[in-house]
Design an enzyme around this catalytic site. Sequence first.
Site, PDB file in Angstrom:
ATOM      1  N   THR A   1       6.668   7.833   3.847  1.00 63.14           N
ATOM      2  CA  THR A   1       5.628   8.063   4.854  1.00 63.14           C
ATOM      3  C   THR A   1       4.330   7.524   4.279  1.00 63.14           C
ATOM      4  OG1 THR A   1       4.800  10.176   4.086  1.00 63.14           O
ATOM      5  CG2 THR A   1       6.816  10.215   5.399  1.00 63.14           C
ATOM      6  N   CYS A   2       3.231   7.637   5.019  1.00 62.93           N
ATOM      7  CA  CYS A   2       2.009   7.068   4.467  1.00 62.93           C
ATOM      8  C   CYS A   2       1.491   7.865   3.267  1.00 62.93           C
ATOM      9  CB  CYS A   2       0.937   6.912   5.539  1.00 62.93           C
ATOM     10  SG  CYS A   2       0.719   8.342   6.545  1.00 62.93           S
TER      11      CYS A   2
ATOM     12  N   ARG B   1       3.679   9.619   1.064  1.00 64.88           N
ATOM     13  CA  ARG B   1       4.656   9.823  -0.009  1.00 64.88           C
ATOM     14  C   ARG B   1       5.806   8.827   0.087  1.00 64.88           C
ATOM     15  NH1 ARG B   1       5.304  14.796  -0.253  1.00 64.88           N
ATOM     16  NH2 ARG B   1       3.735  15.195   1.340  1.00 64.88           N
TER      17      ARG B   1
ATOM     18  N   HIS C   1      11.507  21.464  -3.680  1.00 62.27           N
ATOM     19  CA  HIS C   1      10.544  20.414  -3.349  1.00 62.27           C
ATOM     20  C   HIS C   1      10.759  19.902  -1.923  1.00 62.27           C
ATOM     21  CE1 HIS C   1       7.733  17.120  -4.069  1.00 62.27           C
ATOM     22  NE2 HIS C   1       8.600  16.344  -3.419  1.00 62.27           N
TER      23      HIS C   1
ATOM     24  N   GLN D   1       9.489  13.151  10.155  1.00 60.50           N
ATOM     25  CA  GLN D   1       9.709  12.046   9.216  1.00 60.50           C
ATOM     26  C   GLN D   1      10.906  12.315   8.301  1.00 60.50           C
ATOM     27  OE1 GLN D   1       5.696  12.157   7.785  1.00 60.50           O
ATOM     28  NE2 GLN D   1       5.091  10.328   8.926  1.00 60.50           N
TER      29      GLN D   1
ATOM     30  N   GLY E   1     -17.022   5.342  28.394  1.00 59.91           N
ATOM     31  CA  GLY E   1     -17.062   4.574  27.158  1.00 59.91           C
ATOM     32  C   GLY E   1     -15.687   4.564  26.536  1.00 59.91           C
TER      33      GLY E   1
ATOM     34  N   GLY F   1     -13.708   3.938  23.848  1.00 55.53           N
ATOM     35  CA  GLY F   1     -13.429   3.729  22.424  1.00 55.53           C
ATOM     36  C   GLY F   1     -12.018   4.164  22.068  1.00 55.53           C
TER      37      GLY F   1
END
Lengths: 160, 357
Positions: free
Chosen positions: B49-50, B52, B97, B118, B187, B189
């Site tokens: 993942t981003c 780990r 873990h 994930q 707006g 964005g």
Amino acid sequence: MNNTLFSIARVLHVPILFLSYAIFAAAFTVGILYLWQERQMKSKHLAELSYQLPSLEALDTLISKLIAVALPLLTVGILLGGIWAHRSWGRFWSWDPSETWALITWLVYVAYLLVRRGIGWRGRKTAYLSLAGFVMVLITYVGVNYFSPLHGLLLGMGKH
Amino acid sequence: MSILVMGLNHRTAPVDLRERLSFSHKQLQSLLPGLPEELNANGLVLLSTCNRTELYVSSEDLPAAREKTLAFIRSHANASDLEPLLYTQEESAAVQHLFRVASGLDSMVVGENEVLAQVKQAYHTAVAASTADKLIHVLFQRSLYVGKRVRTETGLSVGSASVASVAVTLAERIFGDLHDREIMILGAGKMAELTAKHLLSQKARSILVSNRTFERACELARQFGGQALEFSQAMEKMTHADIVICSTAAPHPIIKPDHVSRIMQERKGRSLFFIDIAMPRDVHPDVHRIDNVYVYNIDDLQSIITENVARRASEVSAAERIIRDKTEEFSRWLKAFRAGQEHSFTHYSPAVIKTTP
């Protein structure tokens, strides 16, 4: 005066009023919850509990619905009282303190429904009005028991 | 049969190293099938993942698998002093873990939900590549269960932790069900787009988009199936909107108290919610004082996120307790499995394990 109507009035006057008071008490409670939550949304700090409550709009609508149910009951209760009074005391209305306060209570709740459904007030202002209405209910109730020459049952002054 | 995890995460390694060691789904599909042999493993899952990258390896020969896993990571990491940035856990520590990761305890934002999906994805990829052996199957299915259970039994994931989801939660505090509510975007964005997406996922009805450049408004409106407005029309249409997301680049507040007061009269007091994520702000601060109008700017949203995150932190010990229990339970299973007396898990936690008389 019709005898049946009189006996109905005598039996139902108090229970119907108590039922309306109970529903007004519920509306009062919901009003407190509304104001508490509204304050949280304005102060921008939400307590954990407020995530469990219904939304502001749901609470606001609930108050209005409860009052819309209780007000007709209050009206009928007062009218039945008048019928009973006509038979027992000879007139419909005597401006006895409990009668006066019942009328004020009635006016406050009528005002609530008028501004909420007619003018389109919502939220905090009408919630305060619903609280005010219940304070009138309490005064009426205290008035009944302690200060009313005609309705003062607790002081043994009640006349039937 | 033993289990080990080796990897690195947002706490141990810098982002450039994590980038080099991150694998896309496609890469994994081609990489995984040959990997068990390379790592001396019976089964493995690669979780990337981003925040780990971790390898879960089940093997008969743990020291050999450990060596080869390290070599594999080193070959991809392209870094000299790698070992201090890595962690390795074995047996019940590895199990614990994985349970902590799945529960969101090891995440940057504690209790976030995405990591559970994930883990599930990584497991499914391994199953598809036939790199899951019995131990991997049981371990990962168990971790998904533990991750779910921690979230339902503790307040670890209560309260939103992103700007968009906090905005949705607040809108629900005001309106309840967002079904049939009208949203206006001023707006167009990126952040406004994301917030609108969140609101629409709650089945909000229609969307009005207005932007300085009309083309961009049209583009967004098309994307959301909404209606594009010229900027000048937007103010009028605000009488219909329930939620207004502001993110224009205007240098001064464009939504002023007198204007909103007038709108509120026409709205017959129905609540109006401004989400002002523009910088500088689009909505004048005094607008928040008007009855039934709520204005939340980016700082307000941010401070609610901070509160929620703090609230989650207080739930950590309860979550750790569940994970400890479940890890012990799993270790018992593993022991029995090795002895060839496998038993299956019951879902609603055997606080008392039945023993045969």
